[in-house]
Design a protein around this motif. Structure first.
Motif, PDB file in Angstrom:
ATOM      1  N   VAL A 139      18.744  -3.573   3.223  1.00 23.00           N
ATOM      2  CA  VAL A 139      18.203  -3.758   4.758  1.00 23.00           C
ATOM      3  C   VAL A 139      17.124  -4.951   4.865  1.00 23.00           C
ATOM      4  N   ASN A 140      17.066  -5.394   5.931  1.00 27.39           N
ATOM      5  CA  ASN A 140      15.877  -6.744   5.901  1.00 27.39           C
ATOM      6  C   ASN A 140      15.898  -7.120   7.934  1.00 27.39           C
ATOM      7  N   VAL A 141      15.357  -6.699   7.896  1.00 29.63           N
ATOM      8  CA  VAL A 141      14.473  -7.187   9.371  1.00 29.63           C
ATOM      9  C   VAL A 141      13.874  -8.404   9.685  1.00 29.63           C
ATOM     10  N   GLY A 164       9.830  -5.890   0.613  1.00 27.95           N
ATOM     11  CA  GLY A 164      10.211  -4.615   1.631  1.00 27.95           C
ATOM     12  C   GLY A 164       9.452  -4.173   2.041  1.00 27.95           C
ATOM     13  N   ALA A 165       7.600  -4.534   1.911  1.00 26.83           N
ATOM     14  CA  ALA A 165       6.883  -3.668   3.232  1.00 26.83           C
ATOM     15  C   ALA A 165       7.368  -3.721   4.747  1.00 26.83           C
ATOM     16  N   TYR A 166       7.401  -5.098   5.323  1.00 25.18           N
ATOM     17  CA  TYR A 166       7.785  -4.996   7.032  1.00 25.18           C
ATOM     18  C   TYR A 166       8.894  -4.800   7.134  1.00 25.18           C
ATOM     19  N   HIS A 167      10.002  -5.119   6.503  1.00 25.21           N
ATOM     20  CA  HIS A 167      11.004  -4.265   6.917  1.00 25.21           C
ATOM     21  C   HIS A 167      11.265  -2.845   6.773  1.00 25.21           C
ATOM     22  N   VAL A 168      10.891  -2.546   5.542  1.00 21.95           N
ATOM     23  CA  VAL A 168      10.966  -0.004   5.200  1.00 21.95           C
ATOM     24  C   VAL A 168      10.310  -0.138   6.351  1.00 21.95           C
ATOM     25  N   THR A 169       8.951  -0.632   6.576  1.00 25.76           N
ATOM     26  CA  THR A 169       8.468  -0.106   8.380  1.00 25.76           C
ATOM     27  C   THR A 169       8.889  -0.332   9.603  1.00 25.76           C
ATOM     28  N   TYR A 170       9.204  -1.316   9.987  1.00 27.41           N
ATOM     29  CA  TYR A 170      10.249  -1.544  10.822  1.00 27.41           C
ATOM     30  C   TYR A 170      11.657  -0.631  10.444  1.00 27.41           C
ATOM     31  N   LEU A 171      12.521  -0.424   9.657  1.00 25.46           N
ATOM     32  CA  LEU A 171      13.408   0.842   9.840  1.00 25.46           C
ATOM     33  C   LEU A 171      12.639   1.812  10.220  1.00 25.46           C
ATOM     34  N   LEU A 172      12.177   2.535   9.502  1.00 26.28           N
ATOM     35  CA  LEU A 172      11.002   3.531  10.048  1.00 26.28           C
ATOM     36  C   LEU A 172      10.259   3.981  11.791  1.00 26.28           C
ATOM     37  N   GLY A 214       1.682   9.408   3.977  1.00 21.55           N
ATOM     38  CA  GLY A 214       1.746   9.842   5.601  1.00 21.55           C
ATOM     39  C   GLY A 214       3.472   8.479   5.264  1.00 21.55           C
ATOM     40  N   PHE A 215       2.819   7.275   4.965  1.00 18.67           N
ATOM     41  CA  PHE A 215       4.542   6.703   5.042  1.00 18.67           C
ATOM     42  C   PHE A 215       5.295   6.804   3.787  1.00 18.67           C
ATOM     43  N   VAL A 216       4.725   7.398   2.927  1.00 21.46           N
ATOM     44  CA  VAL A 216       5.723   7.509   1.859  1.00 21.46           C
ATOM     45  C   VAL A 216       5.819   8.426   2.020  1.00 21.46           C
ATOM     46  N   GLY A 217       5.437  10.236   2.689  1.00 18.52           N
ATOM     47  CA  GLY A 217       6.143  11.127   3.294  1.00 18.52           C
ATOM     48  C   GLY A 217       7.238  11.122   3.757  1.00 18.52           C
ATOM     49  N   VAL A 223       2.777  -3.956  12.614  1.00 21.06           N
ATOM     50  CA  VAL A 223       4.172  -3.204  13.072  1.00 21.06           C
ATOM     51  C   VAL A 223       4.396  -2.566  14.385  1.00 21.06           C
ATOM     52  N   ASP A 224       3.377  -1.369  14.426  1.00 22.06           N
ATOM     53  CA  ASP A 224       2.623  -1.015  15.960  1.00 22.06           C
ATOM     54  C   ASP A 224       2.938  -1.739  17.161  1.00 22.06           C
ATOM     55  N   VAL A 225       2.545  -2.702  17.173  1.00 20.21           N
ATOM     56  CA  VAL A 225       2.586  -3.549  18.300  1.00 20.21           C
ATOM     57  C   VAL A 225       3.415  -4.734  18.483  1.00 20.21           C
ATOM     58  N   LEU A 226       4.904  -5.159  17.082  1.00 18.52           N
ATOM     59  CA  LEU A 226       5.258  -5.492  17.789  1.00 18.52           C
ATOM     60  C   LEU A 226       6.827  -5.196  17.878  1.00 18.52           C
ATOM     61  N   LYS A 227       8.270  -6.167  17.782  1.00 17.29           N
ATOM     62  CA  LYS A 227       8.739  -5.776  18.260  1.00 17.29           C
ATOM     63  C   LYS A 227      10.178  -6.423  17.617  1.00 17.29           C
TER      64      LYS A 227
END
Length: 287
Positions: free
Chosen positions: A61-63, A180-188, A203-206, A92-96
């Motif tokens: 995945v890449n975002v 990948g931190a941002y790619h994975v968080t945006y995917l979530l 919580g993120f790891v879970g 990530v919470d505020v960006l699209k």
């Protein structure tokens, strides 16, 4: 922790049969096809992805996203993982997200990729970094075209979660990314319908384990321990002999393809299958 997934979108895909033979190495001289996905082709390409994903073994995945608007105020390397995550979550919470690339390799070693163009971002009203948008524009991404012809992120998330057959620990897939931190968080964020990220690293790891499983790898950390490799995903892929993907060689899906190719090459080559120590370590969060 995220709430349970919503009701089924199209119906879930049954778990694949257990792989009983090694996945063949990718052929460097065979370019991987990218499927650009817009609103008019979304349902057709979703069905195509689902069919291909029935035999999936690896997913990358890449975002692409509109830069960063919150900064740590000090050297990222000096921060604890919790402080890095707090800054990541604030962004990530505020960006699209703008574009999501998904590359899939099946049990026979064949790969294809899908590039989902998202419509939700508005340059004049949504937070962003102008330099980041200018960089993406130079690579061929036009945010106005996305707004007029793209897919909404909610529909993409529902499709990935409930129809694609890629999401869920029961699949036993290896997920791959690069820095990948941002790619994975945006995917979530996308697969949970835009909900805020969990409050802390635990919580993120879970959440990652719940949606992706525990086989998540960041190629950047793996490549950093191979001194003969250059720096940068495109340079590494070229050094290893991989040709650029065709149809969209410079955007999110191409980055996913390259991450997948480099991971497979390192796993079967220089690292000799010993990749478990890299599992779950995302550059930008854990180091």
């Amino acid at each position: 922790m995220f709430p349970p997934p919503p009701a089924s979108f199209y119906g879930r895909v049954p778990p694949p049969q257990t792989m009983d033979h090694p996945v063949p190495m990718p052929l460097p001289h065979v370019p991987v096809r990218v499927h650009p996905v817009w609103a008019w082709s979304f349902h057709q390409e979703a069905a195509c992805l689902r069919r291909f994903a029935e035999g999936a073994r690896y997913v990358a995945v890449n975002v692409h996203y509109p830069g960063l608007v919150h900064h740590p105020g000090k050297d990222q390397d000096a921060l604890t993982a919790e402080k890095r995550y707090a800054n990541l979550k604030a962004n990530v919470d505020v960006l699209k997200p703008l574009q999501v690339g998904i590359a899939v390799c099946d049990r026979d070693g064949k790969s294809e990729a899908w590039e989902f163009n998202l419509r939700d971002f508005r340059r004049h009203s949504d937070p962003h970094d102008e330099n980041s948008l200018a960089y993406l524009a130079g690579r061929g991404l036009d945010v106005d075209t996305l707004a007029n012809h793209g897919v909404d992120a909610w529909s993409l998330g529902a499709m990935l979660l409930n129809y694609s057959g890629l999401i869920g620990p029961w699949r036993g897939l290896s997920w791959v990314t690069y820095t990948g931190a941002y790619h994975v968080t945006y995917l979530l964020k996308i697969v949970t319908g835009g909900r805020p990220l969990p409050n802390d690293v635990a919580g993120f790891v879970g959440a990652v384990r719940h949606f992706l499983g525990d086989q998540v790898y960041d190629v950047a950390g793996m490549a950093a321990e191979c001194p003969k490799l250059p720096v940068g995903l495109e340079r590494i892929a070229a050094h290893l002999g991989f040709h650029p993907p065709w149809n969209s060689p410079r955007l999110a899906a191409a980055a996913g393809v390259r991450a997948l190719q480099v991971f497979r090459s390192l796993e079967d080559g220089e690292l000799r299958g010993k990749v478990s120590r890299y599992r779950g370590l995302l550059q930008g969060l854990h180091h």
